[in-house]
Design an enzyme around this catalytic site. Structure first.
Site, mmCIF file in Angstrom:
data_model
loop_
_atom_site.group_PDB
_atom_site.id
_atom_site.type_symbol
_atom_site.label_atom_id
_atom_site.label_comp_id
_atom_site.label_asym_id
_atom_site.label_seq_id
_atom_site.Cartn_x
_atom_site.Cartn_y
_atom_site.Cartn_z
ATOM 1 N N GLU A 1 -39.584 37.171 30.416
ATOM 2 C CA GLU A 1 -41.000 37.185 30.792
ATOM 3 C C GLU A 1 -41.164 37.063 32.300
ATOM 4 O O GLU A 1 -40.283 36.538 32.989
ATOM 5 C CB GLU A 1 -41.706 35.986 30.127
ATOM 6 C CG GLU A 1 -42.776 36.330 29.127
ATOM 7 C CD GLU A 1 -43.971 37.127 29.649
ATOM 8 O OE1 GLU A 1 -43.807 38.029 30.494
ATOM 9 O OE2 GLU A 1 -45.079 36.844 29.179
ATOM 10 N N ASP A 2 -42.300 37.530 32.781
ATOM 11 C CA ASP A 2 -42.569 37.386 34.219
ATOM 12 C C ASP A 2 -42.996 35.961 34.557
ATOM 13 O O ASP A 2 -42.518 35.365 35.504
ATOM 14 C CB ASP A 2 -43.623 38.411 34.696
ATOM 15 C CG ASP A 2 -44.925 38.381 33.894
ATOM 16 O OD1 ASP A 2 -45.018 37.653 32.884
ATOM 17 O OD2 ASP A 2 -45.869 39.110 34.278
ATOM 18 N N ASP B 1 -47.263 30.776 31.303
ATOM 19 C CA ASP B 1 -48.502 30.125 31.720
ATOM 20 C C ASP B 1 -49.039 29.285 30.556
ATOM 21 O O ASP B 1 -48.599 28.152 30.357
ATOM 22 C CB ASP B 1 -49.473 31.226 32.185
ATOM 23 C CG ASP B 1 -50.770 30.691 32.758
ATOM 24 O OD1 ASP B 1 -50.865 29.479 33.005
ATOM 25 O OD2 ASP B 1 -51.705 31.497 32.967
ATOM 26 N N PHE C 1 -52.573 31.349 41.340
ATOM 27 C CA PHE C 1 -52.451 32.719 40.864
ATOM 28 C C PHE C 1 -51.596 33.515 41.831
ATOM 29 O O PHE C 1 -51.912 33.660 43.005
ATOM 30 C CB PHE C 1 -53.826 33.377 40.704
ATOM 31 C CG PHE C 1 -53.732 34.650 39.921
ATOM 32 C CD1 PHE C 1 -53.625 34.628 38.537
ATOM 33 C CD2 PHE C 1 -53.690 35.882 40.572
ATOM 34 C CE1 PHE C 1 -53.482 35.809 37.804
ATOM 35 C CE2 PHE C 1 -53.554 37.061 39.853
ATOM 36 C CZ PHE C 1 -53.461 37.014 38.463
ATOM 37 N N ARG D 1 -47.948 44.765 41.683
ATOM 38 C CA ARG D 1 -46.678 44.602 40.966
ATOM 39 C C ARG D 1 -45.494 45.040 41.827
ATOM 40 O O ARG D 1 -44.372 44.570 41.671
ATOM 41 C CB ARG D 1 -46.667 45.460 39.698
ATOM 42 C CG ARG D 1 -47.634 44.993 38.610
ATOM 43 C CD ARG D 1 -47.275 45.673 37.307
ATOM 44 N NE ARG D 1 -48.335 45.646 36.315
ATOM 45 C CZ ARG D 1 -48.542 44.642 35.457
ATOM 46 N NH1 ARG D 1 -47.766 43.594 35.496
ATOM 47 N NH2 ARG D 1 -49.522 44.702 34.596
ATOM 48 N N ASP E 1 -49.148 41.066 38.385
ATOM 49 C CA ASP E 1 -50.285 41.857 38.872
ATOM 50 C C ASP E 1 -51.581 41.069 38.973
ATOM 51 O O ASP E 1 -51.746 40.016 38.351
ATOM 52 C CB ASP E 1 -50.557 43.015 37.912
ATOM 53 C CG ASP E 1 -51.182 42.527 36.586
ATOM 54 O OD1 ASP E 1 -50.557 41.662 35.930
ATOM 55 O OD2 ASP E 1 -52.287 42.979 36.237
ATOM 56 N N GLY F 1 -45.283 43.240 33.060
ATOM 57 C CA GLY F 1 -44.920 42.315 34.135
ATOM 58 C C GLY F 1 -43.441 42.017 34.303
ATOM 59 O O GLY F 1 -42.968 41.819 35.419
HETATM 60 P P1 IMP Z 1 -49.587 33.226 28.918
HETATM 61 O O1 IMP Z 1 -49.649 34.042 27.679
HETATM 62 O O2 IMP Z 1 -50.852 32.465 29.187
HETATM 63 O O3 IMP Z 1 -48.352 32.355 29.044
HETATM 64 O O4 IMP Z 1 -49.600 34.214 30.127
HETATM 65 C C1 IMP Z 1 -48.619 35.058 30.368
HETATM 66 C C2 IMP Z 1 -49.157 36.304 31.023
HETATM 67 O O5 IMP Z 1 -50.313 36.038 31.839
HETATM 68 C C3 IMP Z 1 -48.110 36.827 31.947
HETATM 69 O O6 IMP Z 1 -47.291 37.749 31.276
HETATM 70 C C4 IMP Z 1 -48.927 37.447 33.043
HETATM 71 O O7 IMP Z 1 -49.209 38.793 32.736
HETATM 72 C C5 IMP Z 1 -50.220 36.688 33.080
HETATM 73 N N1 IMP Z 1 -50.261 35.670 34.164
HETATM 74 C C6 IMP Z 1 -50.294 34.323 34.034
HETATM 75 N N2 IMP Z 1 -50.326 33.731 35.236
HETATM 76 C C7 IMP Z 1 -50.316 34.713 36.157
HETATM 77 C C8 IMP Z 1 -50.331 34.729 37.612
HETATM 78 O O8 IMP Z 1 -50.338 33.716 38.307
HETATM 79 N N3 IMP Z 1 -50.313 35.965 38.170
HETATM 80 C C9 IMP Z 1 -50.288 37.118 37.455
HETATM 81 N N4 IMP Z 1 -50.264 37.153 36.125
HETATM 82 C C10 IMP Z 1 -50.283 35.960 35.470
HETATM 83 MG MG MG Z 2 -50.720 40.575 33.720
#
Ligand code: IMP
Ligand code: MG
Length: 183
Positions: A97-98, A101, A151, A164, A158, A42
């Site tokens: 990071e992208d 979350d 989302f 992407r 993605d 991402g």
């Molecule tokens: P975390 O580990 O829960 O912080 O999530 C991080 C990963 O979840 C990111 O690197 C994304 O790949 C994915 N992610 C979380 N939210 C979204 C979203 O709104 N759209 C797409 N991917 C997301």
């Molecule tokens: Mg992802």
């Protein structure tokens, strides 16, 4: 774009914000040994723009992580699929990071980097999501944009590996993922 409900950030706005982040990082790291470490897949798009907006001498590397997700919600654990390739001992690392979350991915990458004896670690995320499902409250020094708990796709982000390539960030229509086979 027929799959999007709305556009949050267009190409021009993203470019302007990434430039600002690059300028700030260049200033903050002018006396340091900066290495950007981007999380595949991402953050690839963000990283490639960010590195070109950083004017100081620096390098970058890539790590792989996948958090198991059921459709659009982050759940389960994080698997490291690729470790860093360069020697990071004594380096000042920024994890790129992208989206931030639950915080699970960044927490796992931070743990991984500690083993590499880095001098410092900061986090730069393109999007910072305000969500009830936060699990790790890690200090995120550099944030592109803050978003609500929606989302989004595009600019590297993605839905099931698609979207992407969109140059903008938009909210995915609910019907796109509610008809998905994994839900
Ligand atoms: P975390 O580990 O829960 O912080 O999530 C991080 C990963 O979840 C990111 O690197 C994304 O790949 C994915 N992610 C979380 N939210 C979204 C979203 O709104 N759209 C797409 N991917 C997301
Ligand atoms: Mg992802």
């Amino acid at each position: 774009m027929k799959d999007l409900e709305s556009v949050l950030f267009d190409q021009e706005l993203i470019a302007r914000r990434v430039k600002e982040l690059g300028t700030r990082i260049s200033e903050d790291y002018k006396d340091k040994q900066l290495v950007l470490v981007a999380v595949l897949r991402g953050a690839l798009i963000f990283m490639s723009d960010l590195t070109r907006e950083i004017s100081i001498h620096h390098s970058f590397d890539l790590v792989g992580a996948s958090s198991y997700r059921g459709g659009t919600s982050s759940q389960g654990w994080v698997q490291i699929t690729k470790d860093v390739g360069m020697d990071l001992a004594g380096k000042d690392v920024i994890i790129v990071e992208d989206i931030y979350d639950s915080g699970r991915t960044v927490a796992a990458i931070k743990d991984l980097l500690k083993v590499h004896h880095v001098a410092s670690i900061e986090v730069c995320t393109f999007l910072y999501k305000h969500t009830e499902s936060r699990l790790f409250d890690i200090d995120v020094k550099y944030r592109g944009f803050d978003i609500d708990d929606v989302f989004v796709v595009g600019y590297g982000l993605d839905y099931q590996e698609y979207f992407r390539n969109l140059p903008l960030v938009g909210v995915l229509k609910r019907e796109v993922y509610s008809s998905g086979a994994d839900e």
